[in-house]
Design an enzyme around this catalytic site. Structure first.
Site, mmCIF file in Angstrom:
data_model
loop_
_atom_site.group_PDB
_atom_site.id
_atom_site.type_symbol
_atom_site.label_atom_id
_atom_site.label_comp_id
_atom_site.label_asym_id
_atom_site.label_seq_id
_atom_site.Cartn_x
_atom_site.Cartn_y
_atom_site.Cartn_z
ATOM 1 N N ASP A 1 4.932 -0.601 -3.762
ATOM 2 C CA ASP A 1 3.423 -1.063 -2.922
ATOM 3 C C ASP A 1 4.493 -0.971 -1.617
ATOM 4 O O ASP A 1 5.984 -2.240 -1.307
ATOM 5 C CB ASP A 1 2.895 -2.164 -3.786
ATOM 6 N N LYS B 1 -4.954 -14.547 3.324
ATOM 7 C CA LYS B 1 -4.280 -13.321 2.743
ATOM 8 C C LYS B 1 -5.072 -12.395 3.299
ATOM 9 O O LYS B 1 -4.533 -11.511 3.557
ATOM 10 C CB LYS B 1 -4.107 -13.455 0.982
ATOM 11 N N ASP C 1 -1.474 2.779 -0.133
ATOM 12 C CA ASP C 1 0.025 2.263 0.121
ATOM 13 C C ASP C 1 0.478 1.705 -1.255
ATOM 14 O O ASP C 1 1.941 1.591 -1.068
ATOM 15 C CB ASP C 1 0.044 1.356 1.417
#
Length: 391
Positions: free
Chosen positions: A84, A153, A320
């Site tokens: 990732d 986050k 991703d």
């Protein structure tokens, strides 16, 4: 082994320490027990604590079979192994602007340990909250010592995809509701806390990723000028795919049928196809920074897929997160890093600016604020040696 550690939640360790953690887990018999009897009490108690519980069980089954094989190196593994990106949108922005500080934060630069941009911004926010608390700020005094990585986050993840202050505030308020220490705080005060932290988080992010902020602001300004001239924003990706932002002012009307009432939206001032429709300036402006980065990360994925196919690798991807089998991880590592460097080798923002100049000649592109931001001195070739760029 690295895949199992990542799935369990040990992805902030070095690769060597991830393997070491799995080796200890193997010695303790947890991997074998989970593979043979995943619903036993001991097994459940362990694997349900993982970040990805069911994928952890699958990895345990695969690893147990591999370890039990006469020659593990010849074991035919069918488990997809994920790699990732490290806050992938910010990786693209750091590369676009050759931003050395930003590149270090998102693992474009080689390092012994993976960098954690979320923890980095969290520390800045926590430090400022402590300073404000010492000066008697009432919200800061209540929040001091409670700022964790999870609180910031989501805001950081969505910042490159156009999150607004209102959106950031709501994301943080959702996290504050989960804190036991704030259970007795009224909803209105939680909202005030969230506003306070959202502004601080976005400011801290801007200080760490100054290059990304400059690029996002420039893209938004360009989009505003193009929309003000009456056009939707168009560009061509590095792979030659034309992109048009289909954001127009809509007019809606309700149509009642025997079964239900439907709302039909049509572009204002034009046909259903949007010809001569009135462009939505705000959506054009807000949409370009995230959409342009999406066009880059999709280009990187397709370039990597093409090269993996040429090398005979099994390849799959979700945004991703790039997947292959354990035996071909090293090859895919080289491919995706080389393709990222190849993608960003040209001055992409300068090329975009030139394409805008040619496509929309009625806009005064010589205005200082519409000149593409200057690039830093980050050496893109470092990505090829960065272990934790994708890991």
């Amino acid at each position: 082994k690295v895949q199992l550690a990542n799935l369990y939640g040990k992805d902030k360790l070095s690769l060597e320490d991830r393997v070491g953690w799995v080796d200890e887990t193997l010695k303790a018999g947890l991997v074998t027990r989970t593979a043979e009897a995943p619903t036993s009490e001991d097994s459940l108690k362990w694997w349900l604590q993982a970040d990805k519980p069911l994928q952890t069980v699958a990895a345990c089954m695969e690893l147990a079979d591999a370890v039990a094989a006469p020659n593990p190196e010849e074991f035919l593994s069918s488990l997809p192994v994920h790699q990732d990106g490290s806050c992938n949108g910010l990786q693209h922005y750091a590369a676009l602007g050759r931003d050395t500080v930003g590149a270090e934060q998102v693992n474009l630069v080689p390092s012994d340990l993976p960098q954690d941009v979320y923890a980095g911004v969290m520390r800045l926010v926590a430090r400022q909250v402590s300073v404000d608390a010492a000066e008697g700020h009432p919200l800061a005094r209540r929040l001091d010592g409670l700022i964790g990585r999870k609180i910031v986050k989501q805001v950081i993840m969505t910042s490159v995809y156009g999150v607004t202050f209102v959106g950031a505030r709501q994301q943080i308020q959702n996290r504050l509701r989960e804190l036991a220490a704030l259970e007795d705080v009224a909803e209105q005060q939680q909202a005030e806390m969230a506003s306070y932290l959202a502004r601080m988080t976005l400011d801290s992010l801007g200080s760490v990723f100054n290059g990304a902020t400059s690029s996002m602001v420039w893209l938004a300004r360009c989009a505003r000028q193009i929309a003000s001239a009456g056009h939707p924003v168009e560009w061509v990706t590095p792979l030659g795919l034309p992109v048009v932002q289909p954001y127009f002012k809509d007019e809606s009307r309700k149509v009642e049928t025997v079964l239900q009432t439907m709302t039909i939206s049509e572009p204002r001032g034009g046909s259903a196809e949007g010809a001569h429709a009135v462009v939505d300036k705000n959506r054009q402006r807000n949409g370009l920074p995230p959409n342009f980065v999406h066009s880059l990360d999709s280009s990187h994925m397709l370039m990597s897929a093409r090269q993996c196919h040429a090398a005979g690798l099994a390849f799959a991807a979700v945004h991703d997160s790039y997947w292959t089998h354990a035996g071909s991880v090293a090859t895919m590592n080289e491919v995706l890093r080389a393709q990222f460097v190849e993608l960003h080798r040209p001055a992409l923002l300068a090329e975009l600016a030139q394409s805008f100049r040619e496509r929309y000649p009625e806009v005064d592109w010589d205005q200082e604020e519409l000149l593409p931001p200057k690039r830093g001195d980050f050496d893109l070739e470092q990505v090829k040696q960065s272990t934790y760029f994708f890991a």
